[in-house]
Design an enzyme around this catalytic site. Structure first.
Site, PDB file in Angstrom:
ATOM      1  N   ILE A  53      44.635  29.218  43.276  1.00  0.00           N
ATOM      2  CA  ILE A  53      45.232  30.146  44.240  1.00  0.00           C
ATOM      3  C   ILE A  53      44.052  30.876  44.857  1.00  0.00           C
ATOM      4  O   ILE A  53      43.357  31.635  44.164  1.00  0.00           O
ATOM      5  CB  ILE A  53      46.158  31.162  43.539  1.00  0.00           C
ATOM      6  CG1 ILE A  53      47.365  30.453  42.922  1.00  0.00           C
ATOM      7  CG2 ILE A  53      46.589  32.252  44.504  1.00  0.00           C
ATOM      8  CD1 ILE A  53      48.175  31.344  41.976  1.00  0.00           C
ATOM      9  N   GLU A  56      42.660  34.632  50.912  1.00  0.00           N
ATOM     10  CA  GLU A  56      41.875  34.552  52.148  1.00  0.00           C
ATOM     11  C   GLU A  56      40.726  35.557  52.174  1.00  0.00           C
ATOM     12  O   GLU A  56      40.897  36.729  51.861  1.00  0.00           O
ATOM     13  CB  GLU A  56      42.797  34.812  53.347  1.00  0.00           C
ATOM     14  CG  GLU A  56      42.082  34.783  54.676  1.00  0.00           C
ATOM     15  CD  GLU A  56      43.069  34.804  55.854  1.00  0.00           C
ATOM     16  OE1 GLU A  56      44.287  34.739  55.643  1.00  0.00           O
ATOM     17  OE2 GLU A  56      42.573  34.890  56.982  1.00  0.00           O
ATOM     18  N   CYS A  68      30.585  38.611  48.316  1.00  0.00           N
ATOM     19  CA  CYS A  68      31.602  38.265  47.311  1.00  0.00           C
ATOM     20  C   CYS A  68      31.328  36.835  46.844  1.00  0.00           C
ATOM     21  O   CYS A  68      30.354  36.216  47.248  1.00  0.00           O
ATOM     22  CB  CYS A  68      33.004  38.393  47.911  1.00  0.00           C
ATOM     23  SG  CYS A  68      33.217  37.364  49.372  1.00  0.00           S
ATOM     24  N   GLN A  73      33.613  29.888  45.455  1.00  0.00           N
ATOM     25  CA  GLN A  73      34.796  29.493  44.674  1.00  0.00           C
ATOM     26  C   GLN A  73      35.651  28.494  45.445  1.00  0.00           C
ATOM     27  O   GLN A  73      36.186  27.555  44.865  1.00  0.00           O
ATOM     28  CB  GLN A  73      35.644  30.721  44.338  1.00  0.00           C
ATOM     29  CG  GLN A  73      34.998  31.639  43.318  1.00  0.00           C
ATOM     30  CD  GLN A  73      35.920  32.775  42.951  1.00  0.00           C
ATOM     31  OE1 GLN A  73      36.516  33.403  43.827  1.00  0.00           O
ATOM     32  NE2 GLN A  73      36.046  33.066  41.673  1.00  0.00           N
ATOM     33  N   THR A 117      34.017  48.527  45.171  1.00  0.00           N
ATOM     34  CA  THR A 117      35.103  47.880  45.910  1.00  0.00           C
ATOM     35  C   THR A 117      36.464  48.556  45.682  1.00  0.00           C
ATOM     36  O   THR A 117      37.280  48.647  46.594  1.00  0.00           O
ATOM     37  CB  THR A 117      35.143  46.371  45.566  1.00  0.00           C
ATOM     38  OG1 THR A 117      36.214  45.755  46.251  1.00  0.00           O
ATOM     39  CG2 THR A 117      35.304  46.107  44.078  1.00  0.00           C
ATOM     40  N   ASP A 129      44.476  46.629  44.491  1.00  0.00           N
ATOM     41  CA  ASP A 129      44.844  45.255  44.865  1.00  0.00           C
ATOM     42  C   ASP A 129      46.266  45.276  45.414  1.00  0.00           C
ATOM     43  O   ASP A 129      47.200  45.632  44.699  1.00  0.00           O
ATOM     44  CB  ASP A 129      44.749  44.351  43.616  1.00  0.00           C
ATOM     45  CG  ASP A 129      44.786  42.870  43.961  1.00  0.00           C
ATOM     46  OD1 ASP A 129      45.265  42.527  45.050  1.00  0.00           O
ATOM     47  OD2 ASP A 129      44.331  42.070  43.126  1.00  0.00           O
ATOM     48  N   ARG A 131      47.801  42.611  46.746  1.00  0.00           N
ATOM     49  CA  ARG A 131      48.326  41.251  46.908  1.00  0.00           C
ATOM     50  C   ARG A 131      49.654  41.015  46.186  1.00  0.00           C
ATOM     51  O   ARG A 131      49.922  41.611  45.161  1.00  0.00           O
ATOM     52  CB  ARG A 131      47.306  40.222  46.388  1.00  0.00           C
ATOM     53  CG  ARG A 131      46.142  40.017  47.303  1.00  0.00           C
ATOM     54  CD  ARG A 131      45.115  39.111  46.680  1.00  0.00           C
ATOM     55  NE  ARG A 131      44.462  39.734  45.544  1.00  0.00           N
ATOM     56  CZ  ARG A 131      43.490  39.162  44.841  1.00  0.00           C
ATOM     57  NH1 ARG A 131      43.100  37.943  45.137  1.00  0.00           N
ATOM     58  NH2 ARG A 131      42.921  39.806  43.841  1.00  0.00           N
ATOM     59  N   THR A 152      40.683  30.118  37.790  1.00  0.00           N
ATOM     60  CA  THR A 152      40.633  31.542  38.132  1.00  0.00           C
ATOM     61  C   THR A 152      39.906  32.339  37.055  1.00  0.00           C
ATOM     62  O   THR A 152      39.824  31.921  35.902  1.00  0.00           O
ATOM     63  CB  THR A 152      42.056  32.129  38.308  1.00  0.00           C
ATOM     64  OG1 THR A 152      41.955  33.475  38.783  1.00  0.00           O
ATOM     65  CG2 THR A 152      42.855  32.134  37.012  1.00  0.00           C
ATOM     66  N   LYS A 157      46.738  36.843  38.124  1.00  0.00           N
ATOM     67  CA  LYS A 157      47.346  35.640  38.707  1.00  0.00           C
ATOM     68  C   LYS A 157      48.138  34.886  37.642  1.00  0.00           C
ATOM     69  O   LYS A 157      49.235  34.397  37.893  1.00  0.00           O
ATOM     70  CB  LYS A 157      46.259  34.712  39.288  1.00  0.00           C
ATOM     71  CG  LYS A 157      45.607  35.244  40.539  1.00  0.00           C
ATOM     72  CD  LYS A 157      44.582  34.253  41.082  1.00  0.00           C
ATOM     73  CE  LYS A 157      43.912  34.814  42.327  1.00  0.00           C
ATOM     74  NZ  LYS A 157      42.786  33.997  42.793  1.00  0.00           N
TER      75      LYS A 157
HETATM   76  N1  LIG Z   1      39.692  45.184  49.854  1.00  0.00           N
HETATM   77  C1  LIG Z   1      38.668  44.401  49.549  1.00  0.00           C
HETATM   78  N2  LIG Z   1      38.891  43.080  49.430  1.00  0.00           N
HETATM   79  C2  LIG Z   1      37.848  42.314  49.090  1.00  0.00           C
HETATM   80  C3  LIG Z   1      36.561  42.800  48.892  1.00  0.00           C
HETATM   81  N3  LIG Z   1      35.747  41.760  48.590  1.00  0.00           N
HETATM   82  C4  LIG Z   1      36.531  40.655  48.600  1.00  0.00           C
HETATM   83  N4  LIG Z   1      37.792  40.984  48.914  1.00  0.00           N
HETATM   84  C5  LIG Z   1      38.986  40.136  48.970  1.00  0.00           C
HETATM   85  O1  LIG Z   1      39.327  39.824  47.647  1.00  0.00           O
HETATM   86  C6  LIG Z   1      40.089  38.637  47.620  1.00  0.00           C
HETATM   87  C7  LIG Z   1      39.545  37.763  46.508  1.00  0.00           C
HETATM   88  O2  LIG Z   1      39.746  38.467  45.329  1.00  0.00           O
HETATM   89  P1  LIG Z   1      38.769  38.456  44.126  1.00  0.00           P
HETATM   90  O3  LIG Z   1      39.009  39.714  43.350  1.00  0.00           O
HETATM   91  O4  LIG Z   1      37.354  38.171  44.592  1.00  0.00           O
HETATM   92  O5  LIG Z   1      39.164  37.214  43.269  1.00  0.00           O
HETATM   93  P2  LIG Z   1      40.612  36.827  42.779  1.00  0.00           P
HETATM   94  O6  LIG Z   1      41.199  35.938  43.829  1.00  0.00           O
HETATM   95  O7  LIG Z   1      41.412  38.026  42.403  1.00  0.00           O
HETATM   96  O8  LIG Z   1      40.293  36.081  41.428  1.00  0.00           O
HETATM   97  P3  LIG Z   1      39.684  34.630  41.181  1.00  0.00           P
HETATM   98  O9  LIG Z   1      40.865  33.713  41.039  1.00  0.00           O
HETATM   99  O10 LIG Z   1      38.931  34.738  39.938  1.00  0.00           O
HETATM  100  O11 LIG Z   1      38.846  34.304  42.374  1.00  0.00           O
HETATM  101  C8  LIG Z   1      40.001  38.029  49.009  1.00  0.00           C
HETATM  102  O12 LIG Z   1      41.223  38.314  49.682  1.00  0.00           O
HETATM  103  C9  LIG Z   1      38.843  38.813  49.652  1.00  0.00           C
HETATM  104  O13 LIG Z   1      38.995  38.940  51.050  1.00  0.00           O
HETATM  105  C10 LIG Z   1      36.345  44.188  49.033  1.00  0.00           C
HETATM  106  O14 LIG Z   1      35.269  44.726  48.816  1.00  0.00           O
HETATM  107  N5  LIG Z   1      37.437  44.941  49.369  1.00  0.00           N
HETATM  108 ZN   LIG Z   2      35.313  37.227  49.582  1.00  0.00          ZN
END
Ligand SMILES: Nc1nc2c(ncn2[C@@H]2O[C@H](COP(=O)(O)OP(=O)(O)OP(=O)(O)O)[C@@H](O)[C@H]2O)c(=O)[nH]1
Ligand SMILES: [Zn+2]
Length: 219
Positions: A53, A56, A68, A73, A117, A129, A131, A152, A157
């Site tokens: 998963i 974006e 990042c 990934q 962050t 977060d 999401r 992941t 998730k």
């Molecule tokens: N708000 C915010 N979003 C970020 C930042 N850096 C990356 N992102 C967003 O974080 C999301 C990715 O989340 P991550 O926490 O890096 O990883 P994850 O998807 O939760 O976990 P993995 O499955 O391990 O990759 C993407 O939507 C990025 O655009 C930041 O500093 N601030």
């Molecule tokens: Zn990123």
């Protein structure tokens, strides 16, 4: 809110091999997500599907940002699916952990001035977060998948999939792309969000602050 629907499908040749791209849409909001599918993903009950998963991240996925680990990934997950000859990558269109691209740039600006962050998200009035991973469980269901091996480092998730009836039989770590610009970001994810982040000294990271390697971490 209505449930997401499967609405379009086509071949998508990529540098990692031939995928099917499947388009999903919410009928009311028109919000879109896609999945890249390789091989025969039926029969996940007996043979769980390798799955990712991927949320974006325009800056990391398309613009080669080192802030990042997202771009690394994304390519690693696609390569692993391709090597397995079978799997799914859901491209989950919740940019910036759900706050959107422009707000992520605002958060980056606060990070330029010393916030981490999560502090930056909170200062902008958002949760750490924002999401919604439930839609990804619905997409797995629309693809006929009930059991996955999930690529992941994020325990949230896995929790959401399990609660939504998708059986995560294995977590496969995805520790790639660490560099001097994202090491603080990765630490914050580990300490404040419980992500399983591991620094592997055997690997040679791009511009690595630990091993000082000159060897680029090839995508
Ligand atoms: N708000 C915010 N979003 C970020 C930042 N850096 C990356 N992102 C967003 O974080 C999301 C990715 O989340 P991550 O926490 O890096 O990883 P994850 O998807 O939760 O976990 P993995 O499955 O391990 O990759 C993407 O939507 C990025 O655009 C930041 O500093 N601030
Ligand atoms: Zn990123």
């Amino acid at each position: 809110m209505s449930k997401i629907q499967r609405v379009a499908e086509a071949n998508l040749p990529t540098e990692f091999g031939l995928f099917r791209i499947v388009g999903f849409e919410f009928p009311d909001t028109k919000k879109e997500h896609v999945a890249l599918v390789m091989g025969d993903i039926s029969n996940s009950e007996e043979n769980p599907v390798l799955a990712r998963i991927h949320s974006e991240c325009l800056t990391g996925d398309a613009l080669h940002s080192l802030k990042c680990d997202c771009g690394f990934q994304l390519s690693t997950a696609l390569r692993q699916i391709s090597e397995a000859g079978r799997g799914v990558l859901i491209y989950h269109r919740e940019e910036g952990r759900g706050i959107g691209l422009i707000n992520k740039i605002r958060a980056y600006s606060l990070q330029d001035n010393g916030m981490d962050t999560i502090e930056a998200n909170l200062a902008l009035g958002f949760a750490a977060d924002e999401r919604n991973f439930k839609v990804c469980a619905d997409i797995f269901e629309l693809l006929g998948i009930c059991k996955v091996r999930l690529l992941t480092n994020n325990p949230a998730k896995i929790d959401t999939m399990k609660k939504a009836g998708i059986n995560v039989v294995e977590r496969i770590p995805l520790n790639v792309g660490e560099n001097r610009y994202n090491t603080g970001y990765l630490d914050t994810k580990a300490k404040k969000m419980g992500h399983y982040i591991v620094h592997d000294n055997e690997k040679h990271y791009l511009d690595c602050p630990y091993c000082q390697s000159e060897i680029p971490n090839k995508k």
